[in-house]
Design a protein around this motif. Structure first.
Motif, PDB file in Angstrom:
ATOM      1  N   GLU A 248       0.852  -1.192   0.000  1.00  0.00           N
ATOM      2  CA  GLU A 248       0.000   0.000   0.000  1.00  0.00           C
ATOM      3  C   GLU A 248       0.881   1.234   0.000  1.00  0.00           C
ATOM      4  O   GLU A 248       1.918   1.272   0.668  1.00  0.00           O
ATOM      5  N   GLN A 249       0.486   2.225  -0.763  1.00  0.00           N
ATOM      6  CA  GLN A 249       1.211   3.496  -0.833  1.00  0.00           C
ATOM      7  C   GLN A 249       0.223   4.650  -0.818  1.00  0.00           C
ATOM      8  O   GLN A 249      -0.849   4.564  -1.424  1.00  0.00           O
ATOM      9  N   LYS A 250       0.592   5.710  -0.119  1.00  0.00           N
ATOM     10  CA  LYS A 250      -0.238   6.915  -0.073  1.00  0.00           C
ATOM     11  C   LYS A 250       0.571   8.079  -0.637  1.00  0.00           C
ATOM     12  O   LYS A 250       1.707   8.339  -0.214  1.00  0.00           O
ATOM     13  N   VAL A 327      -4.654   6.675  -2.359  1.00  0.00           N
ATOM     14  CA  VAL A 327      -4.165   5.493  -1.653  1.00  0.00           C
ATOM     15  C   VAL A 327      -4.184   4.318  -2.633  1.00  0.00           C
ATOM     16  O   VAL A 327      -5.242   3.938  -3.148  1.00  0.00           O
ATOM     17  N   PHE A 328      -2.999   3.760  -2.894  1.00  0.00           N
ATOM     18  CA  PHE A 328      -2.852   2.631  -3.808  1.00  0.00           C
ATOM     19  C   PHE A 328      -2.706   1.346  -2.994  1.00  0.00           C
ATOM     20  O   PHE A 328      -1.880   1.285  -2.068  1.00  0.00           O
ATOM     21  N   SER A 329      -3.468   0.331  -3.327  1.00  0.00           N
ATOM     22  CA  SER A 329      -3.361  -0.978  -2.684  1.00  0.00           C
ATOM     23  C   SER A 329      -3.169  -2.013  -3.785  1.00  0.00           C
ATOM     24  O   SER A 329      -3.983  -2.100  -4.710  1.00  0.00           O
ATOM     25  N   GLY A 330      -2.096  -2.787  -3.702  1.00  0.00           N
ATOM     26  CA  GLY A 330      -1.823  -3.705  -4.794  1.00  0.00           C
ATOM     27  C   GLY A 330      -1.171  -4.994  -4.364  1.00  0.00           C
ATOM     28  O   GLY A 330      -0.889  -5.226  -3.182  1.00  0.00           O
ATOM     29  N   TYR A 331      -0.926  -5.846  -5.366  1.00  0.00           N
ATOM     30  CA  TYR A 331      -0.271  -7.140  -5.176  1.00  0.00           C
ATOM     31  C   TYR A 331       0.862  -7.285  -6.179  1.00  0.00           C
ATOM     32  O   TYR A 331       0.756  -6.860  -7.326  1.00  0.00           O
TER      33      TYR A 331
END
Length: 374
Positions: A248-250, A327-331
């Motif tokens: 996760e990145q903000k 807010v980025f949420s990834g895999y």
């Protein structure tokens, strides 16, 4: 003249004298050229028994540490100009404090000094292992890494045979930091796979790989636009055991706006980010940046490049925008094409050998010794 001859003989001993059994198992003259410093204002060269030759092959008496600066199409050392300098040492040549096996050439580049490490291919691989993964991983995973790194290096060498160097020492190619973090397990993996490469239709493949795929590896055409038969993507739940697969990145919209403009996109005051469609592997094809100038569609990979590969770790993400922040949420981590390093680790823990691991991630390929390829 006698000094020059001694220098040349000593250079040959340093360059070829490493682990002869390793070199003989592969090909005695197989070397690789790696750019280890680019666009530098100054390069400092050191090492025990440091030997130097100029572009003519003549020996040069230089007292280490040698500080080299760049001029217009030339190198400057203590007020003396050279077109090129080549260094070798009794154990390793130190460039800006880092030790490297083989020889190192210093040349003037387009925007500063260029340092190129030329060394036996197998020694390069030993130094590379702990830069890409950990040699403490199961040995079959380490051996898989040795094979794909060798395969990638030879493919690039063939493609760039007329270039000053074959490989970058960064994520642009393969991460390589000299011989400082070599160890016995890395050397074992290289020795036990000596000369082995992956092939398809009797040719060395493009052995792309990445850290973790997040559940599915990616098809090459979705990243680079070219379809490759052995890079179509496979199912991979193995890397999901690694906690760092999810991320996760903000970021503030202001930061995103600045990064996109710096990358050449015509946006002013980004107010929203709207994910576009996903491809058949589940990754975003593009993302639309909304600003006062309208919407700009940016491919998923180019968006990663503009914002930073270390920030947006893959194109398998969702994004929520609120209060001037995204807010980025990834895999996954990386482009997702080819072997998944964390997946390979888990497959090795599950009992698979390195050959099985490799043919799973590169379907249709065969494992061969490269000097036996017809």
């Amino acid at each position: 003249m006698r000094i020059s001859l001694l220098i040349i003989v000593a250079l040959a001993v340093v360059f070829l004298g490493g682990d002869l059994h390793l070199q003989a198992a592969v090909a005695p003259s197989e070397t690789i050229r790696v750019a280890i410093v680019k666009n530098a204002g100054t390069v400092v060269v050191d090492g025990d028994g440091l030997l130097a030759t100029r572009e003519t092959g003549e020996a040069v008496a230089l007292v280490p540490p040698v500080s080299i600066t760049g001029g217009r199409d030339q190198l400057i050392v203590n007020g003396t100009a050279f077109r090129q300098l080549t260094f070798a040492a009794s154990s390793a040549v130190k460039i800006n404090g880092k030790p490297y096996r083989g020889m190192v050439e210093i040349l003037p580049g387009e925007k500063g000094l260029l340092a190129v490490n030329q060394l036996p291919l197998e020694d390069y691989l030993v130094g590379l292992i702990n830069c890409e993964i950990s040699s403490a991983w199961p040995i079959e995973a380490v051996k898989a890494q040795a094979v794909i790194a060798r395969t990638y290096a030879l493919n690039r060498k063939a493609a760039r045979k007329n270039a000053v160097y074959h490989l970058e020492s960064s994520v642009m190619d393969q991460v390589y930091d000299g011989c400082l973090i070599e160890d016995s397990r890395a050397r074992r993996a290289v020795e036990e796979t000596a000369g082995e490469v992956l092939t398809y239709n009797k040719s060395i493949i493009q052995a792309f790989y990445h850290s973790s795929c997040g559940g599915k590896t990616e098809a090459a055409e979705n990243v680079w636009g070219a379809s490759v038969p052995y890079l179509k993507g496979v199912e991979c739940e193995y890397c999901l055991t690694n906690p760092s697969t999810s991320w996760e990145q903000k970021l503030t919209l202001k930061d995103i706006d600045e990064k996109l403009r710096a990358a050449g996109y015509k946006v002013t005051g980004v107010t929203d980010l709207r994910p576009g469609p996903r491809n058949e592997r589940g990754r975003l094809r593009n993302i639309r940046a909304v600003s006062g100038q309208g919407e700009v569609a940016i491919s998923g990979d180019q968006f990663r490049k503009a914002i930073g590969y270390g920030i947006i770790k893959s194109t398998n993400f969702v994004v929520k925008v609120a209060n001037g922040e995204a807010v980025f949420s990834g895999y996954g981590n990386g482009h997702g094409v080819g072997l998944c390093q964390w997946g390979a680790k888990q497959r090795a823990l599950d009992g698979f050998g390195y050959a099985e691991i490799l043919t799973y991630y590169y379907p249709g390929t065969q494992l061969k010794r490269f000097f036996e390829i017809s």
